[in-house]
Write a protein that holds these residues in place. Sequence first.
Motif, mmCIF file in Angstrom:
data_model
loop_
_atom_site.group_PDB
_atom_site.id
_atom_site.type_symbol
_atom_site.label_atom_id
_atom_site.label_comp_id
_atom_site.label_asym_id
_atom_site.label_seq_id
_atom_site.Cartn_x
_atom_site.Cartn_y
_atom_site.Cartn_z
ATOM 1 N N ARG A 51 0.852 -1.186 0.000
ATOM 2 C CA ARG A 51 0.000 0.000 0.000
ATOM 3 C C ARG A 51 0.885 1.232 0.000
ATOM 4 N N ALA A 52 0.305 2.330 -0.429
ATOM 5 C CA ALA A 52 1.020 3.601 -0.410
ATOM 6 C C ALA A 52 0.203 4.624 0.360
ATOM 7 N N LEU A 53 0.879 5.411 1.192
ATOM 8 C CA LEU A 53 0.241 6.577 1.800
ATOM 9 C C LEU A 53 0.793 7.808 1.086
ATOM 10 N N GLY A 86 -6.183 10.574 10.976
ATOM 11 C CA GLY A 86 -6.505 10.355 9.571
ATOM 12 C C GLY A 86 -5.756 9.198 8.936
ATOM 13 N N LEU A 87 -4.930 8.507 9.730
ATOM 14 C CA LEU A 87 -4.070 7.470 9.149
ATOM 15 C C LEU A 87 -4.604 6.060 9.376
ATOM 16 N N GLU A 88 -5.714 5.964 10.124
ATOM 17 C CA GLU A 88 -6.197 4.644 10.559
ATOM 18 C C GLU A 88 -6.422 3.666 9.414
ATOM 19 N N ALA A 89 -7.114 4.109 8.389
ATOM 20 C CA ALA A 89 -7.467 3.193 7.302
ATOM 21 C C ALA A 89 -6.214 2.643 6.624
ATOM 22 N N ALA A 90 -5.234 3.501 6.394
ATOM 23 C CA ALA A 90 -4.016 3.067 5.697
ATOM 24 C C ALA A 90 -3.223 2.061 6.529
ATOM 25 N N PHE A 91 -3.205 2.243 7.854
ATOM 26 C CA PHE A 91 -2.374 1.396 8.714
ATOM 27 C C PHE A 91 -3.082 0.108 9.138
ATOM 28 N N VAL A 97 5.458 -1.213 8.226
ATOM 29 C CA VAL A 97 5.359 0.122 7.634
ATOM 30 C C VAL A 97 6.770 0.631 7.344
ATOM 31 N N VAL A 98 6.943 1.240 6.200
ATOM 32 C CA VAL A 98 8.192 1.934 5.886
ATOM 33 C C VAL A 98 7.907 3.423 5.919
ATOM 34 N N ILE A 99 8.556 4.131 6.832
ATOM 35 C CA ILE A 99 8.363 5.577 6.918
ATOM 36 C C ILE A 99 9.373 6.251 5.999
ATOM 37 N N LEU A 100 8.867 6.786 4.913
ATOM 38 C CA LEU A 100 9.733 7.496 3.972
ATOM 39 C C LEU A 100 9.254 8.922 3.730
ATOM 40 N N THR A 101 8.433 9.417 4.647
ATOM 41 C CA THR A 101 8.118 10.841 4.621
ATOM 42 C C THR A 101 9.362 11.580 5.099
ATOM 43 N N SER A 102 9.616 12.718 4.538
ATOM 44 C CA SER A 102 10.767 13.508 4.975
ATOM 45 C C SER A 102 10.566 14.961 4.592
ATOM 46 N N SER A 103 11.046 15.852 5.447
ATOM 47 C CA SER A 103 11.067 17.261 5.074
ATOM 48 C C SER A 103 12.155 17.456 4.031
ATOM 49 N N PHE A 104 11.988 18.418 3.155
ATOM 50 C CA PHE A 104 13.108 18.820 2.309
ATOM 51 C C PHE A 104 12.996 20.292 1.950
ATOM 52 N N PRO A 105 14.131 20.983 2.064
ATOM 53 C CA PRO A 105 14.104 22.419 1.793
ATOM 54 C C PRO A 105 14.184 22.702 0.299
ATOM 55 N N VAL A 127 6.701 15.566 14.386
ATOM 56 C CA VAL A 127 5.256 15.408 14.626
ATOM 57 C C VAL A 127 4.675 14.352 13.674
ATOM 58 N N GLY A 128 5.070 14.427 12.411
ATOM 59 C CA GLY A 128 4.568 13.466 11.421
ATOM 60 C C GLY A 128 5.077 12.061 11.668
ATOM 61 N N GLY A 129 6.323 11.971 12.135
ATOM 62 C CA GLY A 129 6.873 10.656 12.475
ATOM 63 C C GLY A 129 6.128 10.046 13.647
ATOM 64 N N ASP A 130 5.921 10.870 14.679
ATOM 65 C CA ASP A 130 5.194 10.400 15.864
ATOM 66 C C ASP A 130 3.775 9.945 15.505
ATOM 67 N N ALA A 131 3.124 10.701 14.633
ATOM 68 C CA ALA A 131 1.757 10.340 14.223
ATOM 69 C C ALA A 131 1.751 8.948 13.584
ATOM 70 N N GLN A 132 2.779 8.674 12.784
ATOM 71 C CA GLN A 132 2.831 7.380 12.101
ATOM 72 C C GLN A 132 3.124 6.259 13.099
ATOM 73 N N VAL A 133 3.984 6.511 14.070
ATOM 74 C CA VAL A 133 4.281 5.481 15.071
ATOM 75 C C VAL A 133 3.023 5.207 15.911
ATOM 76 N N HIS A 134 2.312 6.280 16.282
ATOM 77 C CA HIS A 134 1.049 6.116 17.015
ATOM 78 C C HIS A 134 0.066 5.264 16.219
ATOM 79 N N ALA A 135 -0.081 5.622 14.947
ATOM 80 C CA ALA A 135 -1.033 4.890 14.097
ATOM 81 C C ALA A 135 -0.608 3.432 13.978
#
Length: 270
Positions: A51-53, A86-91, A97-105, A127-135
């Motif tokens: 799956r992809a988020l 908002g992440l419940e359905a995906a998880f 899970v592979v967390i590959l979200t990242s900030s980039f300037p 914050v986004g990382g924590d949200a994913q770990v929580h989910a």
Amino acid sequence: MVALDPIRLAVICALAGGSVEARETFLVTGATGRTGSLVYHGLRRHHHGVRALVRDPEKARGVLNCTRCDEAEGIFKGDVTAGPEGLEAAFHGVSSVVILTSSFPVKLPNGTWVYPKGGSPREVDWVGGDAQVHAAVRAGVRRVVLVSSMGTTQPDSFLDRLGGGYALFYKTQGELGLMSASAHLNFTIVKPSGLVDDAPAGRTLLVGRNDELVRTGKMSVPRSDVARLVIAALEMPALSGNLRFDLTSDPDGPATTDFAQLFAGARALW
Ligand SMILES: *[C@@H]1O[C@H](CO)[C@@H](O)[C@H](O)[C@H]1NC(C)=O
Ligand SMILES: *[C@@H]1O[C@H](CO)[C@@H](O)[C@H](O)[C@H]1NC(C)=O
Ligand SMILES: *[C@@H]1O[C@H](CO)[C@@H](O)[C@H](O)[C@H]1NC(C)=O
């Protein structure tokens, strides 16, 4: 609900046209990103359930080659900076899970680096990382692979000051959040050196800790090699569980193919 033993479940899955392995589904977040899309396509090539988020299903159409790009196709829309709700359905129903979200300037025309609004390291990497770990914990996910960054032992570095984002500081926060959940799930934290695209994939991969690899002077690793390693980590959960290591590559060496040995090497660093 009647509990099924594994053999009966396997038979039912086989009758339903799937394999036993197909019961396992992997979720890739940040899947339209440069490393995320390589992991997504690589997992599909290996015939895994994937799956992809994504934030933008329209972008997914081009990058992930989906047609409807909806949940039926395994493409879930979500914004990790908005919290775990908002992440419940995906998880839900995912084993890893592979967390590959990242900030980039981004670089402005006048040469200044800025983070996009809502896309700062604090918002995305912490914050986004924590949200994913929580989910993940709430959904009963058993393994999380996080691609973070090397260079976190040096405070206030050039990369931290870039765009005033303190990216490495907040990436470390993201790593700590994941490790704090280790009572619930296994983590693998990969901390690559400079990610590059314009390099032949299939280099010799080197693992280390505490930024000691800086001394090798080899400070780049192709995204395609990071993707190969992430896929190997998902396929070898017993060998890759509860590891956190730096990663770089030697462009002159032969391609690393024995990932079991690489994970053993990472474990032996301590
Ligand atoms: C994209 O999807 C189409 C239809 O499923 C398939 O024929 C094609 O090979 C895919 N392309 C890539 C690059 O995966
Ligand atoms: C560059 O442009 C941005 C946005 O217009 C501005 O905020 C910043 O001060 C400029 N930096 C320099 C060094 O001129
Ligand atoms: C978690 O990692 C350990 C190694 O640290 C491994 O023995 C175990 O099988 C892993 N569990 C899962 C569910 O992957």
